[in-house]
Design a protein around this motif. Structure first.
Motif, PDB file in Angstrom:
ATOM      1  N   ALA A 246       0.830  -1.201   0.000  1.00 23.98           N
ATOM      2  CA  ALA A 246       0.000   0.000   0.000  1.00 23.98           C
ATOM      3  C   ALA A 246       0.867   1.254   0.000  1.00 23.98           C
ATOM      4  O   ALA A 246       0.598   2.209  -0.742  1.00 23.98           O
ATOM      5  CB  ALA A 246      -0.932   0.000   1.214  1.00 23.98           C
ATOM      6  N   PHE A 247       1.913   1.270   0.818  1.00 24.30           N
ATOM      7  CA  PHE A 247       2.792   2.442   0.846  1.00 24.30           C
ATOM      8  C   PHE A 247       3.573   2.576  -0.457  1.00 24.30           C
ATOM      9  O   PHE A 247       3.819   3.692  -0.921  1.00 24.30           O
ATOM     10  CB  PHE A 247       3.725   2.373   2.053  1.00 24.30           C
ATOM     11  N   THR A 248       3.943   1.458  -1.062  1.00 23.49           N
ATOM     12  CA  THR A 248       4.618   1.513  -2.358  1.00 23.49           C
ATOM     13  C   THR A 248       3.694   2.108  -3.412  1.00 23.49           C
ATOM     14  O   THR A 248       4.100   2.950  -4.220  1.00 23.49           O
ATOM     15  CB  THR A 248       5.071   0.108  -2.790  1.00 23.49           C
ATOM     16  N   PHE A 249       2.437   1.676  -3.408  1.00 25.62           N
ATOM     17  CA  PHE A 249       1.438   2.214  -4.338  1.00 25.62           C
ATOM     18  C   PHE A 249       1.253   3.711  -4.109  1.00 25.62           C
ATOM     19  O   PHE A 249       1.247   4.503  -5.059  1.00 25.62           O
ATOM     20  CB  PHE A 249       0.113   1.481  -4.143  1.00 25.62           C
ATOM     21  N   MET A 250       1.096   4.119  -2.857  1.00 24.20           N
ATOM     22  CA  MET A 250       0.918   5.522  -2.523  1.00 24.20           C
ATOM     23  C   MET A 250       2.085   6.362  -3.035  1.00 24.20           C
ATOM     24  O   MET A 250       1.897   7.417  -3.654  1.00 24.20           O
ATOM     25  CB  MET A 250       0.802   5.682  -1.010  1.00 24.20           C
ATOM     26  N   GLU A 251       3.300   5.889  -2.792  1.00 20.12           N
ATOM     27  CA  GLU A 251       4.484   6.628  -3.234  1.00 20.12           C
ATOM     28  C   GLU A 251       4.544   6.725  -4.755  1.00 20.12           C
ATOM     29  O   GLU A 251       4.959   7.752  -5.304  1.00 20.12           O
ATOM     30  CB  GLU A 251       5.738   5.944  -2.686  1.00 20.12           C
ATOM     31  N   SER A 252       4.113   5.681  -5.442  1.00 20.36           N
ATOM     32  CA  SER A 252       4.113   5.692  -6.908  1.00 20.36           C
ATOM     33  C   SER A 252       3.100   6.696  -7.453  1.00 20.36           C
ATOM     34  O   SER A 252       3.385   7.415  -8.423  1.00 20.36           O
ATOM     35  CB  SER A 252       3.798   4.300  -7.454  1.00 20.36           C
ATOM     36  N   ILE A 253       1.929   6.740  -6.847  1.00 16.09           N
ATOM     37  CA  ILE A 253       0.909   7.688  -7.308  1.00 16.09           C
ATOM     38  C   ILE A 253       1.397   9.121  -7.106  1.00 16.09           C
ATOM     39  O   ILE A 253       1.261   9.967  -7.998  1.00 16.09           O
ATOM     40  CB  ILE A 253      -0.427   7.464  -6.566  1.00 16.09           C
ATOM     41  N   PHE A 254       1.982   9.400  -5.961  1.00 13.02           N
ATOM     42  CA  PHE A 254       2.512  10.744  -5.734  1.00 13.02           C
ATOM     43  C   PHE A 254       3.636  11.062  -6.729  1.00 13.02           C
ATOM     44  O   PHE A 254       3.693  12.159  -7.282  1.00 13.02           O
ATOM     45  CB  PHE A 254       3.027  10.884  -4.304  1.00 13.02           C
ATOM     46  N   THR A 281      -8.350   3.775 -14.760  1.00  8.60           N
ATOM     47  CA  THR A 281      -8.303   2.415 -14.214  1.00  8.60           C
ATOM     48  C   THR A 281      -7.054   1.684 -14.682  1.00  8.60           C
ATOM     49  O   THR A 281      -6.410   0.962 -13.892  1.00  8.60           O
ATOM     50  CB  THR A 281      -9.559   1.624 -14.629  1.00  8.60           C
ATOM     51  N   GLU A 282      -6.682   1.891 -15.928  1.00  7.27           N
ATOM     52  CA  GLU A 282      -5.455   1.267 -16.439  1.00  7.27           C
ATOM     53  C   GLU A 282      -4.247   1.737 -15.649  1.00  7.27           C
ATOM     54  O   GLU A 282      -3.357   0.931 -15.318  1.00  7.27           O
ATOM     55  CB  GLU A 282      -5.281   1.597 -17.924  1.00  7.27           C
ATOM     56  N   ARG A 283      -4.208   3.036 -15.358  1.00  5.17           N
ATOM     57  CA  ARG A 283      -3.082   3.579 -14.575  1.00  5.17           C
ATOM     58  C   ARG A 283      -3.069   3.011 -13.160  1.00  5.17           C
ATOM     59  O   ARG A 283      -2.012   2.646 -12.631  1.00  5.17           O
ATOM     60  CB  ARG A 283      -3.170   5.106 -14.526  1.00  5.17           C
ATOM     61  N   MET A 284      -4.222   2.923 -12.545  1.00 11.87           N
ATOM     62  CA  MET A 284      -4.293   2.381 -11.188  1.00 11.87           C
ATOM     63  C   MET A 284      -3.857   0.914 -11.170  1.00 11.87           C
ATOM     64  O   MET A 284      -3.142   0.477 -10.265  1.00 11.87           O
ATOM     65  CB  MET A 284      -5.710   2.519 -10.627  1.00 11.87           C
ATOM     66  N   ARG A 285      -4.280   0.153 -12.173  1.00 12.80           N
ATOM     67  CA  ARG A 285      -3.885  -1.256 -12.254  1.00 12.80           C
ATOM     68  C   ARG A 285      -2.373  -1.374 -12.461  1.00 12.80           C
ATOM     69  O   ARG A 285      -1.721  -2.260 -11.892  1.00 12.80           O
ATOM     70  CB  ARG A 285      -4.627  -1.945 -13.399  1.00 12.80           C
ATOM     71  N   GLU A 289       0.088  -3.299  -9.829  1.00 16.12           N
ATOM     72  CA  GLU A 289       0.964  -4.421 -10.185  1.00 16.12           C
ATOM     73  C   GLU A 289       2.415  -4.101  -9.844  1.00 16.12           C
ATOM     74  O   GLU A 289       3.156  -4.963  -9.347  1.00 16.12           O
ATOM     75  CB  GLU A 289       0.829  -4.741 -11.674  1.00 16.12           C
ATOM     76  N   ALA A 290       2.823  -2.850 -10.088  1.00 15.81           N
ATOM     77  CA  ALA A 290       4.191  -2.431  -9.770  1.00 15.81           C
ATOM     78  C   ALA A 290       4.463  -2.528  -8.266  1.00 15.81           C
ATOM     79  O   ALA A 290       5.605  -2.757  -7.846  1.00 15.81           O
ATOM     80  CB  ALA A 290       4.418  -1.001 -10.241  1.00 15.81           C
ATOM     81  N   ALA A 291       3.409  -2.383  -7.463  1.00 14.06           N
ATOM     82  CA  ALA A 291       3.559  -2.482  -5.998  1.00 14.06           C
ATOM     83  C   ALA A 291       3.602  -3.925  -5.526  1.00 14.06           C
ATOM     84  O   ALA A 291       3.876  -4.186  -4.360  1.00 14.06           O
ATOM     85  CB  ALA A 291       2.419  -1.750  -5.314  1.00 14.06           C
ATOM     86  N   GLY A 292       3.313  -4.864  -6.433  1.00 14.99           N
ATOM     87  CA  GLY A 292       3.363  -6.279  -6.080  1.00 14.99           C
ATOM     88  C   GLY A 292       2.019  -6.904  -5.790  1.00 14.99           C
ATOM     89  O   GLY A 292       1.941  -8.078  -5.418  1.00 14.99           O
TER      90      GLY A 292
END
Length: 370
Positions: A246-254, A281-285, A289-292
């Motif tokens: 979740a934190f990896t995803f958050m950091e990627s979005i920022f 949705t494509e970007r979120m997916r 995936e990049a976050a694992g």
């Protein structure tokens, strides 16, 4: 005579908390407006520095526009209290008081019953060419007097109520010991430029206070950030399976905030923005995936009514604590502003709260070198 610039300065000098009053008072008026204020019923104001910031107003100041968005506008306006002064009346008061300065604009955002009996509360936006700031005025029941300033809880444990509420209701991604007595909750919006700006500061806090429990509580300001709910939904679903992801995803979005916004936002000739949900949705997916995490499972979760209700619950929590903009931070219930230029001041307050509950900062735990 009341000076508009002095009002802005007095509002800003609260900085992060009352103990820093004197420090802020030394700031030039044009700079003081950007000082962080207590997060409860206030918002940190940042001088606009990018095109993206101009399109979204949270705690940062947006580029002046015919109808600039504001944190207070982002929150759901409450029903006017019975007998409260009208917006038109309050607007006339400000025009009569400050109309002499053509560079100063006032926008009355909301008028409600304050938490103090016999006082109404007007949430107002001060706008100058240099910056913008949300402030609060309190109007007497007979509508003959107005008080300018911020309201603080009072008592030997003034932050008990928000601390208890957060302990019971905050549910965002977490880092740090689950049973820590030092809990830091950040209300943030993944589409918020100011939230992105302060993340290095929050990460530094995590480094300096490893004994603290950090909670990232999503507060999507959907009226001004149209893809914030979608990103918050994906984040919530990832966090329910893996906190680190979740934190990896958050950091990627920022990190890719501007890129995402440019890809999904369409603006017509009238400057009305729409969002391409398919691309979003494509970007979120992709970042899921990049976050694992599994993008198909996370999307299914993000689309569920359960997740929609959880997002609403997070928004309701923020509003119950009078958070009107992002980012906002609570340290054991103490509401604070977040200003990257004031990290030492913020660290001092966090250390004070840590000592209050019998904990210390990393620095205090390390043996001093001779």
């Amino acid at each position: 005579m009341i000076s508009m610039r002095n009002l802005l300065k007095c509002s800003a000098v609260l900085l992060l908390s009352i103990p820093l009053f004197a420090q802020a008072a030394k700031k030039p008026v044009s700079k003081a407006v950007s000082a962080a204020k207590p997060a409860s019923k206030t918002a940190t104001t940042v001088k606009p520095d990018s095109k993206a910031a101009a399109t979204a107003e949270t705690a940062s100041a947006s580029k002046p526009a015919p109808k600039p968005a504001t944190p207070a506008e982002a929150a759901t306006s409450t029903k006017p209290a019975s007998g409260a002064p009208t917006k038109a009346l309050v607007d006339q008061f400000f025009k009569r008081t400050f109309g002499y300065d053509p560079n100063f604009q006032v926008r009355v955002l909301d008028i409600t019953q304050s938490s103090i009996p016999d006082l109404y509360e007007a949430t107002v936006r001060f706008i100058t060419p240099d910056a913008q700031q949300t402030v609060h005025w309190y109007i007497s029941k007979d509508q003959k007097h107005a008080i300018f300033g911020d309201m603080f809880p009072f008592g030997t444990d003034p932050f008990e109520q928000p601390r208890t509420e957060l302990a019971k209701s905050a549910f965002g991604p977490t880092k740090g010991p689950a049973d820590s007595k030092l809990v830091i909750v950040e209300f943030a919006d993944l589409e918020c430029p100011a939230c992105k700006t302060v993340q290095p500061m929050v990460e530094k806090l995590r480094t300096d206070f490893p004994q603290a429990r950090f909670v990232f509580q999503s507060y999507p300001l959907v009226r001004i950030h149209p893809w914030s709910v979608r990103s918050a939904s994906f984040l919530d679903c990832i966090a329910r399976t893996n906190q680190n992801q979740a934190f990896t995803f958050m950091e990627s979005i920022f990190a890719h905030q501007k890129e995402i916004d440019a890809a999904v936002r369409n603006t017509d000739a009238e400057e009305k923005a729409t969002i391409d949900e398919t691309i979003l949705t494509e970007r979120m997916r992709h970042y899921t995936e990049a976050a694992g995490a599994n993008p198909a499972k996370i999307q299914a979760c993000a689309d569920s009514p359960e997740t929609a209700e959880r997002i609403k619950r997070g928004q309701a929590l923020a509003k119950s604590l009078n958070v009107i903009g992002t980012p906002a931070i609570f340290v054991n219930g103490r509401p604070l502003g977040i200003d990257p230029a004031q990290y030492d001041s913020l660290k001092m307050i966090v250390a004070f709260e840590a000592e209050h509950v019998g904990l210390g900062s990393k620095d205090s735990e390390e043996p001093k070198k001779k």
